[in-house]
Design an enzyme around this catalytic site. Structure first.
Site, PDB file in Angstrom:
ATOM      1  N   ASP A 156       0.004   1.479   8.791  1.00 37.11           N
ATOM      2  CA  ASP A 156      -0.521   0.602   9.851  1.00 37.11           C
ATOM      3  C   ASP A 156       0.385   0.519  11.072  1.00 37.11           C
ATOM      4  O   ASP A 156      -0.056   0.119  12.140  1.00 37.11           O
ATOM      5  CB  ASP A 156      -0.711  -0.831   9.313  1.00 37.11           C
ATOM      6  CG  ASP A 156      -1.574  -0.875   8.081  1.00 37.11           C
ATOM      7  OD1 ASP A 156      -1.457  -1.829   7.295  1.00 37.11           O
ATOM      8  OD2 ASP A 156      -2.364   0.079   7.881  1.00 37.11           O
TER       9      ASP A 156
ATOM     10  N   ARG B 270     -24.393   8.166  13.210  1.00 38.45           N
ATOM     11  CA  ARG B 270     -23.948   8.280  11.818  1.00 38.45           C
ATOM     12  C   ARG B 270     -22.523   7.738  11.734  1.00 38.45           C
ATOM     13  O   ARG B 270     -21.815   7.717  12.738  1.00 38.45           O
ATOM     14  CB  ARG B 270     -23.947   9.744  11.346  1.00 38.45           C
ATOM     15  CG  ARG B 270     -25.332  10.356  11.183  1.00 38.45           C
ATOM     16  CD  ARG B 270     -26.109   9.745  10.036  1.00 38.45           C
ATOM     17  NE  ARG B 270     -27.378  10.422   9.782  1.00 38.45           N
ATOM     18  CZ  ARG B 270     -28.507  10.177  10.423  1.00 38.45           C
ATOM     19  NH1 ARG B 270     -28.522   9.252  11.421  1.00 38.45           N
ATOM     20  NH2 ARG B 270     -29.622  10.836  10.139  1.00 38.45           N
TER      21      ARG B 270
ATOM     22  N   GLY C 139       0.835  -1.214   0.000  1.00 35.93           N
ATOM     23  CA  GLY C 139       0.000   0.000   0.000  1.00 35.93           C
ATOM     24  C   GLY C 139       0.860   1.250   0.000  1.00 35.93           C
ATOM     25  O   GLY C 139       1.825   1.340   0.759  1.00 35.93           O
TER      26      GLY C 139
ATOM     27  N   MET D 134      -8.159   2.948   8.922  1.00 33.54           N
ATOM     28  CA  MET D 134      -7.425   1.802   8.414  1.00 33.54           C
ATOM     29  C   MET D 134      -6.521   1.243   9.507  1.00 33.54           C
ATOM     30  O   MET D 134      -6.656   1.582  10.664  1.00 33.54           O
ATOM     31  CB  MET D 134      -6.614   2.226   7.181  1.00 33.54           C
ATOM     32  CG  MET D 134      -7.464   2.411   5.942  1.00 33.54           C
ATOM     33  SD  MET D 134      -6.434   2.746   4.508  1.00 33.54           S
ATOM     34  CE  MET D 134      -7.513   2.204   3.192  1.00 33.54           C
TER      35      MET D 134
ATOM     36  N   ASN E 220       4.781  -5.448   5.809  1.00 34.59           N
ATOM     37  CA  ASN E 220       5.059  -6.844   6.169  1.00 34.59           C
ATOM     38  C   ASN E 220       5.239  -7.749   4.959  1.00 34.59           C
ATOM     39  O   ASN E 220       6.205  -8.508   4.876  1.00 34.59           O
ATOM     40  CB  ASN E 220       3.900  -7.367   7.035  1.00 34.59           C
ATOM     41  CG  ASN E 220       3.900  -6.718   8.412  1.00 34.59           C
ATOM     42  OD1 ASN E 220       4.887  -6.820   9.131  1.00 34.59           O
ATOM     43  ND2 ASN E 220       2.849  -6.007   8.742  1.00 34.59           N
TER      44      ASN E 220
END
Ligand code: F6P
Length: 346
Positions: A141, A264, A17, A183, A117
């Site tokens: 992350d 919401r 990513g 995320m 990773n």
């Protein structure tokens, strides 16, 4: 300047990513390699896919100029896992062999793998095939074992915190429960840090199992205590029944059902991976890149550059591969948040 390491030729690839800071890392490796050590630098396109397809170009100082603040990666990226046999293409089993063949044909002395990773595990497996590799830990992350922090994480925390800050005013105006999903893959670092920075009342992370009824009771208690709105920060990796909707959508519905309070939800998604890196990420990525070039100059391969107590140290890829760094449920940061009244849903 000391005697330069003449003639070493290094390849740089970025995989997994994308995130803010990758170009700062490329610049850190490349400029140190060229300016300090007189090396030749090759940029490989789209992660390991570029090695399989031999797509690459030489990078000179001009190519590395003006990219420190750029988001994304000038090299492109992919999630190619050469050692994972997808069973589709017949050459799947040959991907590692192709990579080794092309690495040799390109005359590389070392491969710098910038990634999380998956990328670092592939780098380790390639080192076992005889390639010289150095890894740089990258991901929003922050779940790479062996380093205190990956670059990309600070930028994502800044982006997510600003989003949470903005939810307070609308939650207050409507007296609603606002749920924001962040995320982080299977780790809760992004939700934990952004939740605390943004004043989240409830922070749900995969490492701490939650109970919907307890969450609802806590939110109702807040209303009885004259706190008419609440912010719930949710890591995408938490366990929720079924998979037909996001964690935030599921929880929004369940909390409304159980508590009777209007809710919401917002899924912040890829905004956390976009745009220019924070100054801290520019510094960390530059430090990692420069340190990677230094390892190569010393011919110290098979290592990942890591941050430990604000020092950059080399860590064997063998120790990193296949591991995840998760939030310790009884960590001092979680405890401090609990002591300030934050709920972790348990
Ligand atoms: O690893 C970074 C990350 O953004 C995770 O937080 C997220 O779960 C994943 O990538 C999304 O993957 P993709 O970019 O392939 O959709």
């Amino acid at each position: 300047m000391g005697n330069k390491t003449r003639g070493q030729k290094i390849g740089i690839l970025t995989a997994g990513g994308d995130c803010p800071g990758i170009n700062a890392a490329i610049r850190g490796v490349g400029k140190t390699a060229i300016v300090r050590y007189g090396m030749q630098v090759i940029g490989i396109s789209d992660g390991y896919t570029g090695l399989i397809n031999k797509e690459f170009r030489e990078l000179d100082e001009n190519d590395l100029s003006g990219i420190l603040t750029l988001g994304g990666t000038i090299l492109g990226t992919s999630r190619e896992k050469p050692f994972k046999n997808s069973g589709k293409g017949k050459n799947d089993l040959r991907k590692p062999a192709l990579i080794k063949e092309h690495y040799e044909q390109m005359g590389l002395d070392c491969l710098v793998c910038i990634g999380g990773n998956g990328t670092l595990k592939t780098a380790y497996l390639l080192s076992q095939e005889g390639l010289n590799v150095v890894g740089i830990p990258k991901t929003i992350d922050n779940d790479v074992w062996g380093t205190d922090v990956t670059f990309g994480f600070d930028s994502a925390v800044n982006i997510a915190t600003e989003a949470i800050d903005r939810l307070h005013s609308t939650a207050n105006s409507h007296k609603r429960i606002m749920i924001i999903e962040l995320m982080g893959h299977n780790a809760g670092w992004l939700a934990l840090y952004s939740g605390i920075a943004g004043g989240g009342d409830v922070i749900l992370i995969p490492e701490i199992p939650h109970d919907e009824k307890k969450i609802s009771a806590y939110l109702q208690e807040r209303i009885r205590g004259n706190k008419p709105y609440s912010i719930v920060v949710v890591a995408e990796g938490i366990k929720t029944p079924g998979s037909e909707c996001s964690a935030a959508q599921y929880l929004s519905r369940r909390i409304a059902e159980l508590s009777g309070i209007e809710t919401r939800e917002t899924v912040l998604g890829y905004i956390q991976r976009g745009g220019t890196p924070s100054p801290m990420d520019r510094i960390l990525a530059s430090r990692y890149g420069a340190a990677a070039a230094e390892l190569i100059a010393k011919r110290e391969y098979g290592k990942m550059v890591a941050l430990r107590n604000n020092q950059i140290i080399p860590v064997p890829l063998a120790d990193v591969a296949g591991k995840l760094k998760l939030v310790e449920p009884d960590s001092s940061l979680v405890l401090k948040a609990r002591n300030m009244g934050t709920s972790f849903g348990d």
